[in-house]
Design an enzyme around this catalytic site. Structure first.
Site, PDB file in Angstrom:
ATOM      1  CB  THR A 203      18.409   5.018   4.051  1.00  0.00           C
ATOM      2  OG1 THR A 203      19.613   4.672   4.768  1.00  0.00           O
ATOM      3  CG2 THR A 203      18.254   6.532   4.024  1.00  0.00           C
TER       4      THR A 203
ATOM      5  CG  HIS B  74     -21.125  -0.918 -12.528  1.00  0.00           C
ATOM      6  ND1 HIS B  74     -21.076  -0.703 -11.171  1.00  0.00           N
ATOM      7  CD2 HIS B  74     -21.746  -2.111 -12.693  1.00  0.00           C
ATOM      8  CE1 HIS B  74     -21.623  -1.723 -10.531  1.00  0.00           C
ATOM      9  NE2 HIS B  74     -22.044  -2.588 -11.431  1.00  0.00           N
TER      10      HIS B  74
ATOM     11  CG  LEU C 224     -32.236   0.553 -12.512  1.00  0.00           C
ATOM     12  CD1 LEU C 224     -31.892   1.216 -13.845  1.00  0.00           C
ATOM     13  CD2 LEU C 224     -32.642  -0.904 -12.757  1.00  0.00           C
TER      14      LEU C 224
ATOM     15  CE  LYS D 224       3.590  -2.813  -6.067  1.00  0.00           C
ATOM     16  NZ  LYS D 224       2.829  -3.004  -4.816  1.00  0.00           N
TER      17      LYS D 224
ATOM     18  CD  GLU E 137     -19.373   2.538 -11.072  1.00  0.00           C
ATOM     19  OE1 GLU E 137     -19.408   1.462 -10.451  1.00  0.00           O
ATOM     20  OE2 GLU E 137     -20.364   3.012 -11.664  1.00  0.00           O
TER      21      GLU E 137
ATOM     22  NE  ARG F  35     -23.774 -14.042 -10.504  1.00  0.00           N
ATOM     23  CZ  ARG F  35     -22.900 -14.710 -11.256  1.00  0.00           C
ATOM     24  NH1 ARG F  35     -23.278 -15.204 -12.423  1.00  0.00           N
ATOM     25  NH2 ARG F  35     -21.656 -14.877 -10.849  1.00  0.00           N
TER      26      ARG F  35
ATOM     27  CB  SER G 123      -0.958   0.014   1.202  1.00  0.00           C
ATOM     28  OG  SER G 123      -1.803  -1.109   1.190  1.00  0.00           O
ATOM     29  CG  LEU G 124       5.064   1.398   0.083  1.00  0.00           C
ATOM     30  CD1 LEU G 124       6.478   1.059  -0.375  1.00  0.00           C
ATOM     31  CD2 LEU G 124       5.113   2.364   1.256  1.00  0.00           C
TER      32      LEU G 124
ATOM     33  CB  CYS H 199     -25.357  -1.928 -10.636  1.00  0.00           C
ATOM     34  SG  CYS H 199     -25.321  -3.703 -10.996  1.00  0.00           S
TER      35      CYS H 199
ATOM     36  CG  ASP I 236       5.167 -10.498  -0.544  1.00  0.00           C
ATOM     37  OD1 ASP I 236       5.657 -10.382   0.593  1.00  0.00           O
ATOM     38  OD2 ASP I 236       4.336  -9.702  -1.029  1.00  0.00           O
TER      39      ASP I 236
END
Length: 555
Positions: free
Chosen positions: A201, A526, A397, A25, A528, A478, A22-23, A394, A160
């Site tokens: 650092t 959708h 509505l 990227k 957005e 659906r 969560s930096l 969606c 990881d």
């Protein structure tokens, strides 16, 4: 300035992350893509996700955030939404590669005998599949144009276990595509220790050492911190990590995500990458992005839009909706604030009035399952009665149709999603979805996904917003409006079914006429997903404009 474009092969930029997740990227990669695009380069982007799910379509929104749907119907990581918004271009299913997808493809090839009886292994078979997915991004599009630059973000953190095949694959891509065509950017955390008053650092040094141990030497390091990293510290990192000083850039927390391209440009990251890859270039054209930043930082007013949902504990579950609302604000040169409203709070008339008393407009977003539905319907009733501008998306509505049906006297109106034996199923399962809903077919990747056309009624509010009667939007659902109840709902409530599929069978848009309600619109799609910060979506722009009028009427 004329573009200095020479013939060259596609260049590949890989963005990895270290120390912590969560930096940013994805935002770093998207911002670099925006800068390169603004210099006249053709840029496309890709997310390599190391989880075993084939796609995020069946993942819990609380765990993963929203699912972003592409034009061609792929359910992808939310970072693809950032990519599309920053690049202002549509991406495809090829833009999201997961471990699950890679393994599925390799196992399918093994079953077909394509490996000629060889032992199937992570190296070379899995890594070859990953490399194929990466290199395919550099192929010409349907217009015969190959991208100048492909930016691939590797999910997770260096170290990881899940990321190892992807890191090995991109190491091999450097060998196959040529070192002169590859750049590695490592995004790392530089933590600030308050007791000693120092930025440290060492975590970055260890992260880069880990990366180098697997054969990847970063060309640039982006240092994430809560403050500016001083030049002396950048020089130290350059020395200890064996990176050019010009390639070590500071990226402190910015006032807005839309400031990040300016931050990276001020640190000359785009300049450095262009020199490193010998890319053709021109000066950055800040016209469009500069106008956006002017709206972000110098708004001429503000409105508050409530998002009534059930996943609000993780705002990323509605990331594209929130960004589309903000973009509507940018289009009106105002700040559009988002208020998160738990749908459960709106189940009673009193609860809805309390939760929505200080908002200027409401969005009822998509979702699944019956939890929180009565609260969404309560919010819809409040917005309808109080002339509060509303946009339904969606499931939104579908809830509006249920609320209108109950207003029309169909008191038991419901959806087969919430009650399979509903006596008045005004929302029903789509015929082609019944096998998935009953458990006879897979849930993943089987919804009505991607872009579908719709035809809008002449003179309708939605046709006015779009400025057209033939439109296309992305979908993910659906269930659909049960056509058997359409006429009864309109006669009893006044709700207009103002847009359908071209054959008229599937309801795509509903609204109340403007003489009944100033802005009460919903779509099965959708919208957005197609909003851009530099080009707001018509339905969200309409909502913000109506919210401003509502606000003015209250004062």
């Amino acid at each position: 300035m004329a573009t200095n474009r020479a013939k060259s092969s596609t260049k590949y930029i890989f963005v990895t992350g270290g120390v912590a997740s969560s930096l940013g990227k994805g935002l770093t990669a998207a911002s670099l893509g925006q800068l390169l695009s603004s210099r006249g380069l053709r840029v496309t982007m890709q997310k390599l996700d190391p989880y075993l799910n084939v796609d995020p379509g069946t993942m819990n929104p609380f765990e993963h955030g929203e699912v972003f749907v592409t034009e061609d119907g792929a359910e992808t990581d939310l970072d693809l939404g950032h990519y599309e918004r920053f690049l202002d271009r549509n991406l495809s299913a090829a833009g999201n590669v997961t471990t699950g997808k890679v393994y599925s493809n390799v196992i399918a090839k093994e079953r077909r005998g394509e490996f000629l009886g060889k032992t199937v292994q992570v190296i070379p078979h899995i890594t070859d599949e990953i490399k194929s997915a990466v290199l395919a991004m550099g192929q010409p599009d349907k217009n015969g144009q190959a991208p100048d630059v492909v930016i691939s973000e590797i999910g997770g953190t260096v170290g990881d276990i899940e990321s190892q095949p992807f890191l090995e694959a991109i190491r091999q891509v450097r060998h196959e595509a040529g070192r002169e065509n590859i750049a590695f950017i490592h995004v790392s955390l530089v933590p600030y220790l308050a007791p000693s008053g120092e930025l440290k650092t060492k975590p970055t040094q260890h992260s880069v050492a880990e990366l180098r141990s697997i054969g990847i030497v970063p060309d640039a390091i982006v240092l994430r911190a809560d403050r500016e990293v001083p030049q002396a510290m950048k020089s130290k990192i350059a020395l200890m990590c064996d990176v050019d000083e010009d390639g070590v850039v500071s990226c402190p927390d910015a006032p807005s995500i839309y400031d990040i391209p300016k931050v990276l440009h001020s640190q000359h990251l785009d300049n450095y990458i262009i020199r490193r890859l010998n890319l053709p270039f021109r000066d950055v054209d800040w016209t469009t992005w500069g106008n956006l930043l002017e709206s972000v930082h110098n708004p001429q007013g503000e409105v508050t839009i409530g998002i009534v949902g059930k996943y609000i504990d993780l705002p990323d579950a509605y990331l594209s909706v929130a960004e589309a609302i903000r973009a509507g604000g940018f289009g009106a040169n105002v700040r559009a604030n988002v208020k998160w409203v738990a749908s459960d709070e709106c189940e009673t008339e009193k609860g809805a009035a309390e939760a929505l008393k200080d908002v200027d407009g409401v969005v009822i977003p998509g979702g699944f399952g019956n939890r929180g539905i009565e609260g969404k319907i309560g919010a819809i009733t409040y917005a309808r009665k109080n002339k509060l501008p509303l946009l339904g998306i969606c499931l939104g509505l579908q809830c509006i149709v249920i609320e209108a049906a109950r207003t029309a006297g169909l008191t038991d109106a419901s959806s087969t999603e919430f009650d399979a034996n509903a006596s008045t199923p005004v929302i029903s399962t789509m015929e082609e979805q019944k096998a998935a809903v009953s458990g006879e077919a897979d849930l993943g990747g089987t919804m009505r996904l991607g872009a579908y056309p719709a035809r809008l009624a002449e003179g309708s509010l939605v046709a006015e917003m779009y400025g057209a009667t033939d439109v296309s939007e992305r979908h993910r659902h659906r269930y659909e409006v049960n056509n058997a109840y359409r006429e009864q709902i309109t006669e009893g409530s006044g709700l207009q079914f103002s847009g359908t599929s071209p054959d008229g069978t599937l309801v795509e848009f509903v609204e109340y006429p403007k003489d009944v309600h100033p802005y009460f619109v919903a779509t099965q799609a959708h919208p957005e997903y197609k909003s851009r910060p530099t080009r707001s979506h018509p339905l969200f722009q309409g909502l913000v404009d109506a919210a401003l009028k509502h606000q003015a009427g209250r004062s």
